[in-house]
Every structure is written in structure tokens, then in C-alpha cells.
Design a protein around this motif. Structure first.
Motif, PDB file in Angstrom:
ATOM      1  N   PHE A  43      -3.396   8.743  -3.466  1.00 54.95           N
ATOM      2  CA  PHE A  43      -2.996  10.145  -3.322  1.00 54.95           C
ATOM      3  C   PHE A  43      -3.836  10.789  -2.220  1.00 54.95           C
ATOM      4  O   PHE A  43      -5.070  10.820  -2.308  1.00 54.95           O
ATOM      5  CB  PHE A  43      -3.187  10.893  -4.639  1.00 54.95           C
ATOM      6  CG  PHE A  43      -2.350  10.327  -5.758  1.00 54.95           C
ATOM      7  CD1 PHE A  43      -1.055  10.760  -5.965  1.00 54.95           C
ATOM      8  CD2 PHE A  43      -2.852   9.338  -6.598  1.00 54.95           C
ATOM      9  CE1 PHE A  43      -0.273  10.234  -6.979  1.00 54.95           C
ATOM     10  CE2 PHE A  43      -2.084   8.795  -7.613  1.00 54.95           C
ATOM     11  CZ  PHE A  43      -0.787   9.248  -7.805  1.00 54.95           C
ATOM     12  N   LEU A  44      -3.165  11.287  -1.197  1.00 53.01           N
ATOM     13  CA  LEU A  44      -3.849  11.916  -0.070  1.00 53.01           C
ATOM     14  C   LEU A  44      -3.603  13.417  -0.127  1.00 53.01           C
ATOM     15  O   LEU A  44      -2.454  13.866  -0.144  1.00 53.01           O
ATOM     16  CB  LEU A  44      -3.334  11.347   1.253  1.00 53.01           C
ATOM     17  CG  LEU A  44      -3.469   9.832   1.433  1.00 53.01           C
ATOM     18  CD1 LEU A  44      -2.901   9.408   2.783  1.00 53.01           C
ATOM     19  CD2 LEU A  44      -4.925   9.410   1.317  1.00 53.01           C
ATOM     20  N   HIS A  45      -4.664  14.188  -0.130  1.00 50.92           N
ATOM     21  CA  HIS A  45      -4.544  15.623  -0.360  1.00 50.92           C
ATOM     22  C   HIS A  45      -4.767  16.476   0.886  1.00 50.92           C
ATOM     23  O   HIS A  45      -4.747  17.702   0.809  1.00 50.92           O
ATOM     24  CB  HIS A  45      -5.537  16.059  -1.451  1.00 50.92           C
ATOM     25  CG  HIS A  45      -5.298  15.377  -2.767  1.00 50.92           C
ATOM     26  ND1 HIS A  45      -4.198  15.640  -3.545  1.00 50.92           N
ATOM     27  CD2 HIS A  45      -6.009  14.425  -3.427  1.00 50.92           C
ATOM     28  CE1 HIS A  45      -4.233  14.898  -4.631  1.00 50.92           C
ATOM     29  NE2 HIS A  45      -5.315  14.147  -4.586  1.00 50.92           N
ATOM     30  N   GLU A  46      -4.966  15.833   2.035  1.00 54.77           N
ATOM     31  CA  GLU A  46      -5.159  16.615   3.250  1.00 54.77           C
ATOM     32  C   GLU A  46      -3.854  17.310   3.641  1.00 54.77           C
ATOM     33  O   GLU A  46      -2.762  16.800   3.390  1.00 54.77           O
ATOM     34  CB  GLU A  46      -5.608  15.716   4.411  1.00 54.77           C
ATOM     35  CG  GLU A  46      -6.956  15.068   4.208  1.00 54.77           C
ATOM     36  CD  GLU A  46      -6.831  13.680   3.578  1.00 54.77           C
ATOM     37  OE1 GLU A  46      -5.789  13.419   2.933  1.00 54.77           O
ATOM     38  OE2 GLU A  46      -7.773  12.885   3.726  1.00 54.77           O
ATOM     39  N   PHE A  47      -3.990  18.462   4.285  1.00 57.21           N
ATOM     40  CA  PHE A  47      -2.827  19.181   4.769  1.00 57.21           C
ATOM     41  C   PHE A  47      -2.245  18.443   5.969  1.00 57.21           C
ATOM     42  O   PHE A  47      -2.920  17.621   6.579  1.00 57.21           O
ATOM     43  CB  PHE A  47      -3.205  20.606   5.176  1.00 57.21           C
ATOM     44  CG  PHE A  47      -3.180  21.590   4.042  1.00 57.21           C
ATOM     45  CD1 PHE A  47      -2.462  22.764   4.160  1.00 57.21           C
ATOM     46  CD2 PHE A  47      -3.850  21.348   2.856  1.00 57.21           C
ATOM     47  CE1 PHE A  47      -2.416  23.682   3.118  1.00 57.21           C
ATOM     48  CE2 PHE A  47      -3.818  22.251   1.808  1.00 57.21           C
ATOM     49  CZ  PHE A  47      -3.094  23.428   1.952  1.00 57.21           C
ATOM     50  N   PRO A  48      -1.019  18.723   6.355  1.00 51.78           N
ATOM     51  CA  PRO A  48      -0.461  18.108   7.570  1.00 51.78           C
ATOM     52  C   PRO A  48      -1.367  18.354   8.770  1.00 51.78           C
ATOM     53  O   PRO A  48      -2.052  19.372   8.852  1.00 51.78           O
ATOM     54  CB  PRO A  48       0.884  18.822   7.737  1.00 51.78           C
ATOM     55  CG  PRO A  48       1.249  19.253   6.357  1.00 51.78           C
ATOM     56  CD  PRO A  48      -0.056  19.600   5.686  1.00 51.78           C
ATOM     57  N   ALA A  49      -1.360  17.393   9.681  1.00 52.83           N
ATOM     58  CA  ALA A  49      -2.239  17.487  10.845  1.00 52.83           C
ATOM     59  C   ALA A  49      -1.453  17.083  12.088  1.00 52.83           C
ATOM     60  O   ALA A  49      -0.247  16.829  12.037  1.00 52.83           O
ATOM     61  CB  ALA A  49      -3.450  16.582  10.640  1.00 52.83           C
ATOM     62  N   ARG A  61       0.868  -1.182   0.000  1.00 54.96           N
ATOM     63  CA  ARG A  61       0.000   0.000   0.000  1.00 54.96           C
ATOM     64  C   ARG A  61       0.903   1.230   0.000  1.00 54.96           C
ATOM     65  O   ARG A  61       1.714   1.411   0.908  1.00 54.96           O
ATOM     66  CB  ARG A  61      -0.931  -0.007   1.214  1.00 54.96           C
ATOM     67  CG  ARG A  61      -1.934  -1.148   1.223  1.00 54.96           C
ATOM     68  CD  ARG A  61      -3.131  -0.782   2.062  1.00 54.96           C
ATOM     69  NE  ARG A  61      -3.827   0.367   1.501  1.00 54.96           N
ATOM     70  CZ  ARG A  61      -4.707   1.125   2.182  1.00 54.96           C
ATOM     71  NH1 ARG A  61      -4.973   0.846   3.446  1.00 54.96           N
ATOM     72  NH2 ARG A  61      -5.302   2.148   1.604  1.00 54.96           N
ATOM     73  N   ILE A  62       0.754   2.050  -1.029  1.00 55.99           N
ATOM     74  CA  ILE A  62       1.648   3.181  -1.261  1.00 55.99           C
ATOM     75  C   ILE A  62       0.855   4.479  -1.175  1.00 55.99           C
ATOM     76  O   ILE A  62      -0.157   4.645  -1.868  1.00 55.99           O
ATOM     77  CB  ILE A  62       2.316   3.073  -2.642  1.00 55.99           C
ATOM     78  CG1 ILE A  62       3.067   1.735  -2.773  1.00 55.99           C
ATOM     79  CG2 ILE A  62       3.252   4.250  -2.892  1.00 55.99           C
ATOM     80  CD1 ILE A  62       3.445   1.385  -4.209  1.00 55.99           C
ATOM     81  N   ALA A  63       1.298   5.407  -0.316  1.00 53.20           N
ATOM     82  CA  ALA A  63       0.630   6.703  -0.164  1.00 53.20           C
ATOM     83  C   ALA A  63       1.516   7.812  -0.696  1.00 53.20           C
ATOM     84  O   ALA A  63       2.722   7.832  -0.439  1.00 53.20           O
ATOM     85  CB  ALA A  63       0.290   6.972   1.298  1.00 53.20           C
ATOM     86  N   VAL A  64       0.923   8.725  -1.441  1.00 52.80           N
ATOM     87  CA  VAL A  64       1.612   9.934  -1.900  1.00 52.80           C
ATOM     88  C   VAL A  64       0.985  11.116  -1.178  1.00 52.80           C
ATOM     89  O   VAL A  64      -0.204  11.411  -1.364  1.00 52.80           O
ATOM     90  CB  VAL A  64       1.493  10.108  -3.426  1.00 52.80           C
ATOM     91  CG1 VAL A  64       2.206  11.392  -3.865  1.00 52.80           C
ATOM     92  CG2 VAL A  64       2.076   8.892  -4.152  1.00 52.80           C
ATOM     93  N   LEU A  65       1.767  11.775  -0.322  1.00 52.77           N
ATOM     94  CA  LEU A  65       1.260  12.881   0.501  1.00 52.77           C
ATOM     95  C   LEU A  65       1.650  14.239  -0.076  1.00 52.77           C
ATOM     96  O   LEU A  65       2.413  14.333  -1.040  1.00 52.77           O
ATOM     97  CB  LEU A  65       1.830  12.787   1.926  1.00 52.77           C
ATOM     98  CG  LEU A  65       1.742  11.480   2.679  1.00 52.77           C
ATOM     99  CD1 LEU A  65       2.143  11.709   4.127  1.00 52.77           C
ATOM    100  CD2 LEU A  65       0.347  10.896   2.613  1.00 52.77           C
ATOM    101  N   ASP A  66       1.143  15.273   0.583  1.00 55.55           N
ATOM    102  CA  ASP A  66       1.620  16.647   0.372  1.00 55.55           C
ATOM    103  C   ASP A  66       1.412  17.172  -1.035  1.00 55.55           C
ATOM    104  O   ASP A  66       2.115  18.083  -1.480  1.00 55.55           O
ATOM    105  CB  ASP A  66       3.113  16.758   0.717  1.00 55.55           C
ATOM    106  CG  ASP A  66       3.441  16.256   2.114  1.00 55.55           C
ATOM    107  OD1 ASP A  66       2.593  16.416   3.013  1.00 55.55           O
ATOM    108  OD2 ASP A  66       4.535  15.714   2.314  1.00 55.55           O
TER     109      ASP A  66
END
Length: 321
Positions: A36-42, A8-13
């Protein structure tokens, strides 16, 4: 023989939502599924809940922090890939203790120097104010400052600083430089005059910061250094925000003790909504876009894919020490 489950591969930021189109991620289909995860840092707990099922995480520079508190809550994480070969937001030592490989990428070397020069031209020629005035029906709001014959000061004559020196020389500027490790001989090799720190701030008409952020450089551009600058001088920072004492710079700009500042980096990013840099009329500020270009993103993401492929093959590349 036991077959390994797909990774499972996530692309952040991906703040601009462009990552999926810059390169062809489908080449990783044989390795796993890319999300692809588009949320801002938390906060740490939110990030842990969001990411704990991923085996591989791709991050963009220093937008999201991966300290030991977060890394220890990601039990499946085996590979953390970052754009660039330096990322102060990743605790590489903690990752190593947890068995997490950290790999990086090359970068497109011209993006940051070009943005730096755009900011120098923008602030000295009042380009934003003049363009906005024209849009509103006005014409020629003020006088721009000239560069030819002026003194360009470079704080940190590394790879980017040397490009800025070349640009300044092409514009007919006298180029001077200082950093704690710089010597007169090394400066002369780039056609630059070595000066002391105080002389750099006193003599520069445009002073551009190009240091790596470290304990030694943090807060180096402080109230005293700013007090040495000419009232007509401009400060440019496309390196890292904390190299400049923001409180001291804000006070300096509010009291108009220098002509202005052009900034692409800040102590807190994204810049808080009520921050004075958003409203001061002698500040030209951009949202850390020095590395946000097509060529640089293509380099980052294509090499992230290479890193994942090499890791999957058991031969990781561009590994952080």
C-alpha cells in the motif's frame, strides 16, 4: 515447468489509509505481495521511480494519471486496475500498445446521488454556517431557502441525474432537465420536463450538474450560462470540475450574481491551498467525496481483487475496451 515469480502488487491513492482494512487482501497471497503506497500523485519521473518494479497496480478513480509517458517507464507492469469502469486519467490505448491490461470495477450507485442531495440541503439551509455558529456560542444566523415548490434543474439526466430527479420530486420540487442528447420523451419517462439549455439555467432555483466529462461538456457551464441564472439560485456540481468554467464561476460568486455554489469536484484536485473556493462564504465545498463511502470502497477493492485473480488465471474480467 518454470514457476512464475510472485507478482508485486501496488495499491495507490489510499488517501485515507483505509484500503488495507476495507477488504481482506490476504486472499492474494498465493499470487503475490500487496504493498500500500500512501504518497500523493507526483510528477512522471517520481511516479516511474516509485512504481517501476510492480507487475500489478490498483488505482482509485482519477487520483493518479497514467499517461503514455508514465506507462512506458513501467517495464514490469502487466495489469492496471481502477475503481469504476471509467477513468479519464488512464491512457487505455497506450496501455494496450504496451501490453498492459486495464480492468475496472462496478460501483455503489447511491453514493454520489446521496452526497449531491446532502450538498443541496447543506447550501440551501446554511447548515455549515449554522452548525459552526452554534459551536461558537451563537444562535440562528440567517434564513434558509425552501425546496418545496421550487424548481430543480438537472444538467444531464443519466443514471445519477435520474436519482436526483426522484429526490427532488419527493421534496415536492418541479424538476426540469436538459442535455444535448436528451429528448422530451426520455425526460417524461422520469416525470421530468424537458427544456432548452437557456431555460434550464433561467428557471432553476437549484441547478445540479450530472454530465460525463468530454470535449463536448468541458466548460459547458460558462459565463453566459451562469449569467442566465437567478440571483437567488444555487449551482451544484458533483460530476467533474472542468464541466464548469471555474474562473467564470468564481467571478459570479464574488459578485454575488447567484446565491451560492456547492461543489465536490474541481479542475485541479486536490484543490490548491490558496484557491478561492476554500474561502468564499457563498461556497460549500467538499473534497471529492461523492464516491468515498464504505459500500463503494468495499465494491471497488473487492472487485479489484477479483480482477487480479481472474487475470492471474488467464481469464481477465471487466476489461476496458
Amino acid at each position: 515447468m518454470t514457476q512464475r515469480s510472485p507478482a508485486r502488487i501496488a495499491v495507490l491513492d489510499d488517501w485515507q489509509s483505509v484500503a488495507s482494512d476495507v477488504v481482506e487482501w490476504s486472499v492474494l497471497n498465493s499470487i503475490g505481495e500487496v504493498t500500500f503506497l500512501h504518497e500523493f500523485p507526483a510528477d512522471t519521473d517520481s511516479m516511474a521511480a516509485r512504481l517501476q518494479s510492480f507487475d500489478v497496480i490498483c488505482v482509485m478513480r482519477e487520483r493518479s494519471s497514467f499517461d503514455e509517458a508514465l506507462l512506458s517507464q513501467l517495464p514490469h507492469l502487466k495489469l492496471l486496475v481502477t475503481g469504476g469502469m471509467r477513468n479519464a486519467a488512464i491512457d487505455v490505448k497506450a496501455a494496450g500498445k504496451l501490453g498492459i491490461q486495464v480492468c475496472g470495477t462496478d460501483s455503489y450507485k447511491h453514493a454520489a446521488p446521496e452526497l449531491t442531495w446532502a450538498l443541496i440541503m447543506g447550501i440551501t439551509r446554511n447548515l455549515v454556517d449554522e452548525a459552526n455558529a452554534l459551536r461558537s456560542g451563537q444562535w440562528q444566523m440567517g434564513l434558509g431557502s425552501d425546496l418545496h415548490g421550487k424548481t430543480l434543474g438537472i444538467l444531464g439526466l443519466g443514471s445519477i441525474g435520474k436519482w436526483i430527479a426522484r429526490y427532488g420530486q419527493a421534496f415536492g420540487m418541479n424538476v426540469i432537465a436538459w442535455s444535448e442528447n436528451l429528448t422530451a420523451e426520455a425526460a417524461a419517462e422520469s416525470g421530468v420536463t424537458y427544456v432548452s439549455k437557456q431555460q434550464l439555467f433561467e428557471q432553476s432555483d437549484v441547478l445540479s450538474v450530472h454530465l460525463v466529462l468530454s470535449d463536448r461538456s468541458r466548460g459547458l457551464v460558462n459565463a453566459q450560462a451562469l449569467s442566465w441564472m437567478k440571483p437567488s439560485a444555487y449551482l451544484i456540481n458533483t460530476a467533474r470540475g472542468p464541466i464548469v468554467d471555474e474562473a467564470a464561476l468564481i467571478e459570479t460568486l464574488q459578485q454575488r450574481r447567484i446565491a451560492g455554489a456547492a461543489l465536490d469536484v474541481f479542475a485541479i484536485e486536490p484543490l490548491p491551498a490558496e484557491h478561492p473556493f476554500r474561502t468564499l462564504d457563498n461556497v460549500l465545498a467538499t473534497p471529492h467525496i461523492g464516491y468515498v463511502t464504505e459500500n463503494n470502497y468495499r465494491t471497488f477493492f473487492s472487485q479489484m481483487i477479483e480482477d487480479i485473480q481472474a487475470w492471474d488465471a488467464g481469464e481477465p474480467i471487466r476489461v476496458f475496451a
